[in-house]
Scaffold this motif. Structure first.
Motif, short mmCIF file in Angstrom:
data_model
loop_
_atom_site.label_atom_id
_atom_site.label_comp_id
_atom_site.label_asym_id
_atom_site.label_seq_id
_atom_site.Cartn_x
_atom_site.Cartn_y
_atom_site.Cartn_z
N PRO A 45 0.84 -1.19 0.00
CA PRO A 45 0.00 0.00 0.00
C PRO A 45 0.88 1.25 0.00
O PRO A 45 2.05 1.20 0.34
N GLU A 46 0.29 2.35 -0.36
CA GLU A 46 1.02 3.60 -0.51
C GLU A 46 1.78 3.95 0.77
O GLU A 46 1.20 4.00 1.84
N PRO A 47 3.10 4.17 0.66
CA PRO A 47 3.87 4.51 1.86
C PRO A 47 3.52 5.89 2.38
O PRO A 47 3.14 6.78 1.62
N MET A 48 3.64 6.06 3.66
CA MET A 48 3.40 7.35 4.29
C MET A 48 4.54 8.29 3.90
O MET A 48 5.64 7.85 3.58
N ALA A 49 4.28 9.58 3.95
CA ALA A 49 5.28 10.58 3.57
C ALA A 49 6.55 10.44 4.39
O ALA A 49 7.65 10.55 3.86
N GLY A 50 6.41 10.16 5.69
CA GLY A 50 7.58 10.00 6.56
C GLY A 50 8.43 8.81 6.15
O GLY A 50 9.66 8.87 6.18
N GLU A 51 7.78 7.72 5.76
CA GLU A 51 8.52 6.54 5.30
C GLU A 51 9.30 6.85 4.03
O GLU A 51 10.45 6.44 3.89
N LEU A 52 8.68 7.58 3.12
CA LEU A 52 9.33 7.91 1.87
C LEU A 52 10.54 8.81 2.11
O LEU A 52 11.62 8.55 1.58
N THR A 53 10.39 9.85 2.89
CA THR A 53 11.52 10.75 3.14
C THR A 53 12.63 10.03 3.91
O THR A 53 13.80 10.23 3.60
N ASP A 54 12.27 9.19 4.86
CA ASP A 54 13.30 8.43 5.59
C ASP A 54 14.05 7.49 4.66
O ASP A 54 15.27 7.36 4.74
N TYR A 55 13.32 6.83 3.76
CA TYR A 55 13.95 5.93 2.80
C TYR A 55 14.92 6.69 1.91
O TYR A 55 16.06 6.27 1.70
N LEU A 56 14.49 7.83 1.39
CA LEU A 56 15.35 8.63 0.52
C LEU A 56 16.57 9.17 1.27
O LEU A 56 17.68 9.15 0.74
N LYS A 57 16.36 9.66 2.48
CA LYS A 57 17.49 10.19 3.26
C LYS A 57 18.53 9.11 3.51
O LYS A 57 19.73 9.35 3.37
N GLU A 58 18.07 7.91 3.85
CA GLU A 58 19.00 6.80 4.09
C GLU A 58 19.73 6.41 2.80
O GLU A 58 20.94 6.18 2.81
N LEU A 59 19.00 6.37 1.70
CA LEU A 59 19.61 6.04 0.41
C LEU A 59 20.69 7.06 0.04
O LEU A 59 21.81 6.69 -0.31
#
Length: 120
Positions: A45-59
């Motif tokens: 299901p669609e990730p929450m905005a916080g999950e997306l930003t955390d994923y990108l920051k870690e990447l």
């Protein structure tokens, strides 16, 4: 008219309000994959905005410290102009990854917004 954002959370919230969040995720996944980087964040299901930003920051953090060439490839694949980093003054890699994440989301949003508003 394009809207200016102060941070990633505001941008993602606006994308959700405009019902363009899914398009933004698709564009992000496409560009990350085009750079040869695996995009492992599940879109369903669609990730929450916080999950997306955390994923990108870690990447971005990992790429900055471990594989700078791949980071540059990602910036090229996303078509982020060098001028976006002209006044870039992070104090460490964590802050840099946060600022770069916001720049990435801004660029991807511009692509999605432009496609939606100037579609024939």
């Amino acid at each position: 008219m394009r809207k200016e954002f102060d941070n990633s959370a505001e941008l993602l919230a606006y994308a959700g309000q405009q019902e363009m969040y899914e398009e933004l995720l698709f564009q992000l996944k496409k560009d990350v994959n085009r750079a040869g980087i695996s995009f492992t964040l599940k879109l369903e299901p669609e990730p929450m905005a916080g999950e997306l930003t955390d994923y990108l920051k870690e990447l971005i953090y990992r790429l900055l410290l471990e594989n700078f060439d791949q980071y540059l490839t990602l910036m090229y694949a996303m078509d982020i102009p060098e001028r976006a980093f002209r006044n870039f003054t992070p104090s460490d890699a964590v802050e840099a990854s946060e600022q770069i994440t916001f720049k990435i989301l801004q660029r991807e949003w511009l692509k999605v917004w432009t496609r939606r508003h100037y579609k024939p």
